[in-house]
Motif scaffolding. Structure first.
Motif, PDB file in Angstrom:
ATOM      1  N   PRO A 176     -15.287   9.751   4.190  1.00 34.93           N
ATOM      2  CA  PRO A 176     -15.112  11.135   4.510  1.00 34.93           C
ATOM      3  C   PRO A 176     -14.800  12.228   3.487  1.00 34.93           C
ATOM      4  CG  PRO A 176     -13.784   9.671   5.905  1.00 34.93           C
ATOM      5  CD  PRO A 176     -14.187   8.853   4.781  1.00 34.93           C
ATOM      6  N   GLU A 177     -14.507  12.227   2.540  1.00 36.53           N
ATOM      7  CA  GLU A 177     -14.264  13.124   1.703  1.00 36.53           C
ATOM      8  C   GLU A 177     -15.327  13.098   0.472  1.00 36.53           C
ATOM      9  OE1 GLU A 177     -10.991  11.914   3.067  1.00 36.53           O
ATOM     10  OE2 GLU A 177     -11.484  13.433   4.045  1.00 36.53           O
TER      11      GLU A 177
ATOM     12  N   ILE B  31      -4.474  16.227   4.296  1.00 39.15           N
ATOM     13  CA  ILE B  31      -3.652  16.318   5.333  1.00 39.15           C
ATOM     14  C   ILE B  31      -3.819  14.611   5.843  1.00 39.15           C
ATOM     15  CG2 ILE B  31      -3.091  16.667   7.602  1.00 39.15           C
ATOM     16  CD1 ILE B  31      -4.194  19.441   7.387  1.00 39.15           C
ATOM     17  N   THR B  32      -2.487  14.157   6.085  1.00 34.06           N
ATOM     18  CA  THR B  32      -2.716  12.523   6.373  1.00 34.06           C
ATOM     19  C   THR B  32      -3.787  12.413   7.469  1.00 34.06           C
ATOM     20  OG1 THR B  32      -0.200  12.557   6.067  1.00 34.06           O
ATOM     21  CG2 THR B  32      -1.189  10.864   7.330  1.00 34.06           C
ATOM     22  N   CYS B  33      -4.387  11.194   7.135  1.00 30.18           N
ATOM     23  CA  CYS B  33      -5.656  10.745   7.913  1.00 30.18           C
ATOM     24  C   CYS B  33      -5.547   9.307   8.160  1.00 30.18           C
ATOM     25  CB  CYS B  33      -6.902  11.298   7.229  1.00 30.18           C
ATOM     26  SG  CYS B  33      -7.563  13.028   7.407  1.00 30.18           S
ATOM     27  N   PRO B  34      -6.307   8.829   9.163  1.00 31.02           N
ATOM     28  CA  PRO B  34      -6.524   7.297   9.322  1.00 31.02           C
ATOM     29  C   PRO B  34      -7.129   6.826   7.929  1.00 31.02           C
ATOM     30  CG  PRO B  34      -7.267   8.338  11.236  1.00 31.02           C
ATOM     31  CD  PRO B  34      -7.279   9.556  10.279  1.00 31.02           C
ATOM     32  N   VAL B  35      -6.756   5.377   7.691  1.00 31.54           N
ATOM     33  CA  VAL B  35      -7.375   4.789   6.562  1.00 31.54           C
ATOM     34  C   VAL B  35      -7.633   3.362   7.056  1.00 31.54           C
ATOM     35  CG1 VAL B  35      -6.620   6.320   4.644  1.00 31.54           C
ATOM     36  CG2 VAL B  35      -5.141   4.221   5.317  1.00 31.54           C
ATOM     37  N   GLN B  36      -8.597   2.560   6.412  1.00 34.87           N
ATOM     38  CA  GLN B  36      -8.522   1.124   6.833  1.00 34.87           C
ATOM     39  C   GLN B  36      -8.916   0.100   5.530  1.00 34.87           C
ATOM     40  OE1 GLN B  36     -12.301   0.310   8.786  1.00 34.87           O
ATOM     41  NE2 GLN B  36     -12.827   2.263   8.503  1.00 34.87           N
TER      42      GLN B  36
ATOM     43  N   TYR C 237     -12.228   1.862  15.698  1.00 28.95           N
ATOM     44  CA  TYR C 237     -12.689   0.487  15.248  1.00 28.95           C
ATOM     45  C   TYR C 237     -13.700  -0.361  16.254  1.00 28.95           C
ATOM     46  CZ  TYR C 237      -9.266   2.507  12.101  1.00 28.95           C
ATOM     47  OH  TYR C 237      -8.784   3.243  11.280  1.00 28.95           O
TER      48      TYR C 237
ATOM     49  N   LEU D 171     -20.170   2.572   1.126  1.00 27.47           N
ATOM     50  CA  LEU D 171     -20.770   3.771   1.983  1.00 27.47           C
ATOM     51  C   LEU D 171     -19.788   4.901   1.495  1.00 27.47           C
ATOM     52  CD1 LEU D 171     -20.888   1.532   5.040  1.00 27.47           C
ATOM     53  CD2 LEU D 171     -22.817   2.685   4.402  1.00 27.47           C
TER      54      LEU D 171
ATOM     55  N   GLN E  55     -16.228   3.814   1.391  1.00 30.72           N
ATOM     56  CA  GLN E  55     -15.488   2.814   2.344  1.00 30.72           C
ATOM     57  C   GLN E  55     -16.399   1.613   1.798  1.00 30.72           C
ATOM     58  OE1 GLN E  55     -13.151   3.041   4.721  1.00 30.72           O
ATOM     59  NE2 GLN E  55     -13.180   0.921   4.817  1.00 30.72           N
ATOM     60  N   LEU E  56     -15.713   0.632   1.686  1.00 25.46           N
ATOM     61  CA  LEU E  56     -16.363  -0.879   1.154  1.00 25.46           C
ATOM     62  C   LEU E  56     -17.099  -1.291   2.545  1.00 25.46           C
ATOM     63  CD1 LEU E  56     -14.914  -0.406  -1.549  1.00 25.46           C
ATOM     64  CD2 LEU E  56     -14.680  -2.803  -1.474  1.00 25.46           C
ATOM     65  N   THR E  57     -18.117  -1.985   2.161  1.00 24.73           N
ATOM     66  CA  THR E  57     -18.613  -2.900   3.299  1.00 24.73           C
ATOM     67  C   THR E  57     -17.743  -4.133   3.635  1.00 24.73           C
ATOM     68  OG1 THR E  57     -20.070  -4.153   1.939  1.00 24.73           O
ATOM     69  CG2 THR E  57     -21.092  -2.189   2.922  1.00 24.73           C
TER      70      THR E  57
ATOM     71  N   ASN F  16      -6.931   4.380  15.837  1.00 24.92           N
ATOM     72  CA  ASN F  16      -5.731   5.029  15.245  1.00 24.92           C
ATOM     73  C   ASN F  16      -6.059   6.470  15.045  1.00 24.92           C
ATOM     74  OD1 ASN F  16      -6.741   4.875  12.792  1.00 24.92           O
ATOM     75  ND2 ASN F  16      -4.715   4.286  11.872  1.00 24.92           N
TER      76      ASN F  16
ATOM     77  N   PHE G 261     -17.649   6.021   9.679  1.00 25.56           N
ATOM     78  CA  PHE G 261     -16.512   5.542   8.842  1.00 25.56           C
ATOM     79  C   PHE G 261     -16.528   4.315   8.415  1.00 25.56           C
ATOM     80  CE2 PHE G 261     -12.488   6.117   7.101  1.00 25.56           C
ATOM     81  CZ  PHE G 261     -11.388   5.676   7.741  1.00 25.56           C
ATOM     82  N   GLY G 262     -17.488   4.114   7.447  1.00 20.54           N
ATOM     83  CA  GLY G 262     -17.851   2.970   6.901  1.00 20.54           C
ATOM     84  C   GLY G 262     -18.695   2.348   8.069  1.00 20.54           C
ATOM     85  N   SER G 263     -18.675   0.951   7.638  1.00 18.45           N
ATOM     86  CA  SER G 263     -19.609   0.263   8.689  1.00 18.45           C
ATOM     87  C   SER G 263     -18.594  -0.068   9.989  1.00 18.45           C
ATOM     88  CB  SER G 263     -20.335  -1.139   8.184  1.00 18.45           C
ATOM     89  OG  SER G 263     -19.301  -1.763   7.497  1.00 18.45           O
TER      90      SER G 263
ATOM     91  N   ARG H 241     -10.658  10.229   0.739  1.00 19.23           N
ATOM     92  CA  ARG H 241     -11.149   8.830   0.964  1.00 19.23           C
ATOM     93  C   ARG H 241     -12.552   9.174   0.616  1.00 19.23           C
ATOM     94  NH1 ARG H 241      -9.823   9.852   7.146  1.00 19.23           N
ATOM     95  NH2 ARG H 241     -10.637  11.721   6.219  1.00 19.23           N
TER      96      ARG H 241
ATOM     97  N   THR I  50     -10.964   1.246   2.514  1.00 16.86           N
ATOM     98  CA  THR I  50     -11.116   2.728   2.086  1.00 16.86           C
ATOM     99  C   THR I  50     -10.567   2.934   0.617  1.00 16.86           C
ATOM    100  OG1 THR I  50     -10.562   3.245   4.373  1.00 16.86           O
ATOM    101  CG2 THR I  50     -10.203   5.087   2.524  1.00 16.86           C
TER     102      THR I  50
ATOM    103  N   THR J 148      -2.351   5.108   7.621  1.00 18.81           N
ATOM    104  CA  THR J 148      -2.715   6.624   7.395  1.00 18.81           C
ATOM    105  C   THR J 148      -2.247   6.730   6.000  1.00 18.81           C
ATOM    106  OG1 THR J 148      -0.505   7.078   8.026  1.00 18.81           O
ATOM    107  CG2 THR J 148      -2.352   6.951   9.923  1.00 18.81           C
TER     108      THR J 148
ATOM    109  N   PHE K 186       1.831   5.317   8.625  1.00 23.89           N
ATOM    110  CA  PHE K 186       2.665   5.030   7.418  1.00 23.89           C
ATOM    111  C   PHE K 186       3.223   3.867   7.292  1.00 23.89           C
ATOM    112  CE2 PHE K 186       4.848   5.268   3.859  1.00 23.89           C
ATOM    113  CZ  PHE K 186       6.393   5.599   3.800  1.00 23.89           C
TER     114      PHE K 186
ATOM    115  N   ALA L  76      -4.533  10.643  13.598  1.00 25.75           N
ATOM    116  CA  ALA L  76      -3.643  11.177  12.696  1.00 25.75           C
ATOM    117  C   ALA L  76      -3.407  12.769  13.133  1.00 25.75           C
ATOM    118  CB  ALA L  76      -3.505  11.207  11.070  1.00 25.75           C
ATOM    119  N   TYR L  77      -3.382  13.863  12.439  1.00 24.98           N
ATOM    120  CA  TYR L  77      -2.943  15.072  12.737  1.00 24.98           C
ATOM    121  C   TYR L  77      -4.268  15.509  13.433  1.00 24.98           C
ATOM    122  CZ  TYR L  77       1.203  15.534  10.601  1.00 24.98           C
ATOM    123  OH  TYR L  77       2.749  15.651  10.061  1.00 24.98           O
ATOM    124  N   HIS L  78      -5.371  15.400  12.678  1.00 25.90           N
ATOM    125  CA  HIS L  78      -6.600  16.055  13.372  1.00 25.90           C
ATOM    126  C   HIS L  78      -7.984  15.143  13.222  1.00 25.90           C
ATOM    127  CE1 HIS L  78      -7.456  16.407   8.913  1.00 25.90           C
ATOM    128  NE2 HIS L  78      -8.572  16.711   9.026  1.00 25.90           N
ATOM    129  N   GLU L  79      -7.755  13.804  13.194  1.00 30.36           N
ATOM    130  CA  GLU L  79      -8.983  12.649  13.124  1.00 30.36           C
ATOM    131  C   GLU L  79      -8.510  11.499  14.060  1.00 30.36           C
ATOM    132  OE1 GLU L  79      -9.873  11.126   9.277  1.00 30.36           O
ATOM    133  OE2 GLU L  79     -10.882  13.287   8.763  1.00 30.36           O
TER     134      GLU L  79
END
Lengths: 280, 243
Positions: A179-180, A222-227, B59, A176, A257-259, B50, B10-12, A254, A230, A249, B136, B52-55
């Protein structure tokens, strides 16, 4: 009781992961191929998310003192039980005082050993998944002893065979948009889907490198959430998919995003294999 | 309240709430409060979060319909009262030894910024640093408020191993390594405190919304505190700030 005669390359306990502590910076971890993990558990009538032993490329050698039932799924290892080759994907009776040699994976990377009734191990932060600095004791080491419940029902007389695991043969990684993605120029967006990527040598449980020779690039964020799942693209063109042990993060774009399914397809790809992205 | 500018998939199986891309304490406070409110209101749908600064990432459990949840969240946010109540923040005093044996890069940073070590320590220990979020590494606090005078770019070649407790500067950020890890931060000192300890009921010392103040200690005090922590007899100094 199991005694670990040889630990193998990177053998650890894994389950579905530490789901509730991401906001503390704790990676999710968990089995790289969740499908294979759940299948292994179903084959021995366990709860799907019971902890299993995850084997990586070169598997362990285990001595079983008492009888039990196990199942092995995931990548195809050259498995020997008491020096006789056995196949994976089925429920297997292990007689007392048996030696199981996982051997090497012939295809794929990760194999899973589930034991009926589960392994008697302690959880850390709500999960039985290994992660180096959080639960180092959940990695298998030579000489380690692992307890389990002896199977009391010897005569569950049904055969259990797993369906063929399709995800080894596919080279398509379903994604999918991340975000970027929309910030990339349209030409780059198209190119990302029209490129064949080679799995990099340094791929591991934290990330899979996707090598290519195109002039891709994306600005840092800017540092963002990841999973897990991603896909990040760096300013100097590195493309990587974050996997189960990834940090929570990150500061790179990003783009995909993989299924959930795609994560296990990618997890089982060896260094040098090729994949392409497919939009869903 | 400062509402998110958009709420997307944010993905599925997960949802992302996005504010304007900024490092801004006011936005962090909104996110911290909204995180708490959403987890309570949508406890059936949200497994974990979770931010971060602006997001803020949510889940979800497998049964949740993401689009429906996005609508419900938009309604919920629109119905919230306009003022997010900010709690009294707790300020933790973090003892740091800036001795060269711990501050592997302190000399280099001082040379780059043309400052004496004493001045660097003075500038680093002066502010009250708010914790924006944890990310991090397990328990790693992202701190705001570093004085620009000592902002220093990351090392061009990261180290293979930085020890837990290391206090560093990277760009305009300062922070504390909570576990041994590779990293590119400029290390100026070390704290004997354990910011992440799996053995504790609450494994993470610092929470978003707290603040910290660094306190310079000498080598002898560092050893003393380390011994006390091993015995379990050290109490971290903290106080409330009426913000």
């Amino acid at each position: 009781m199991i005694e670990v005669l040889k630990a193998g390359l990177n053998t650890s306990f894994q389950d579905q992961g530490r789901l509730f502590h991401r906001d503390k910076g704790v990676p999710v971890s968990g089995a790289m191929d969740l499908y294979a993990m759940k299948l292994a558990n179903r084959l021995v009538d366990n709860n799907e998310n019971e902890a299993v032993i995850e084997c990586t490329l070169m598997g362990p050698e285990l001595f079983f003192n008492e009888e039990c039932y196990i199942s092995i799924t995931g990548a195809e290892f050259s498995i020997k039980l008491n020096n006789k080759l056995i196949s994976s994907g089925a429920r297997v009776y292990i007689p007392p005082k048996s030696t199981l040699k996982m051997g090497n994976a012939k295809n794929g990377i990760y194999g899973y050993i589930a034991i009926e009734g589960g392994y008697a191990i302690n959880s850390v932060l709500g999960s039985f998944s290994h992660y180096p600095t959080i639960a180092p004791e959940l990695k298998l080491t030579k000489g380690q002893k692992i307890n389990y419940q002896t199977s009391s029902e010897k005569l569950k007389n049904y055969s259990r065979v797993a369906p063929i695991q399709q995800h080894f043969s596919s080279d398509k990684i379903d994604v999918l948009k991340g975000p970027e993605f929309s910030k990339l120029n349209v030409d780059l967006q198209k190119q990302l889907f029209n490129t064949s990527y080679t799995i990099g040598q340094t791929s591991n449980r934290m990330s899979t490198q996707l090598e290519h020779s195109k002039p891709f690039s994306a600005s840092e964020i800017i540092t963002c959430p990841v999973q897990p799942g991603t896909v990040q693209l760096t300013p100097d063109g590195k493309l990587m998919c974050l996997m189960r042990d990834a940090q929570t993060t990150g500061g790179y774009a990003r783009i995909f995003q993989l299924t959930a399914h795609a994560i296990q397809v990618l997890a089982q790809k060896r260094a040098g294999e090729k994949v392409i992205f497919r939009a869903v | 309240m400062i509402k998110p500018t958009k709420i997307t998939l944010f993905g599925s199986n997960s949802i992302l709430l996005v504010w304007d891309a900024n490092i801004n304490l006011a936005i962090s406070k909104e996110i911290i409060a909204l995180n708490r409110l959403l987890k309570t209101e949508f406890s059936k749908e949200i497994v974990a979060t979770n931010f971060a600064y602006h997001e803020l990432a949510l889940y979800l459990n497998n049964e949740t319909n993401e689009s429906e949840l996005i609508s419900s969240i938009e309604k919920f946010i629109n119905n919230l009262s306009t003022k997010i109540e900010s709690e009294n923040s707790t300020i933790f005093k973090i003892p740091v030894c800036y001795d060269e044996s711990f501050g592997w890069d302190i000399d280099e940073v001082c040379k780059t910024k043309d400052l004496k070590i004493e001045k660097l320590i003075e500038i680093h220990t002066k502010p009250i640093y708010p914790v924006h979020f944890i990310g991090f590494l397990p328990g790693f606090p992202y701190l705001g408020g570093l004085d620009k005078k000592i902002a220093t770019p990351r090392k061009s070649t990261p180290r293979q191993k930085i020890l837990a407790g290391a206090v560093g500067i990277a760009g305009s950020q300062t922070g504390i390594y909570t576990i041994d890890s590779p990293g590119g931060w400029n290390i100026i000192g070390r704290t004997p405190l354990k910011l992440f300890d799996v053995q504790q009921e609450n494994p993470v010392l610092l929470q978003p919304g707290n603040s910290i103040k660094f306190e310079s200690i000498n080598l002898a005090t560092y050893s003393e505190i380390t011994k006390k922590i091993e015995k379990g007899s050290y109490s971290i100094k903290k106080y409330k700030n009426n913000d």
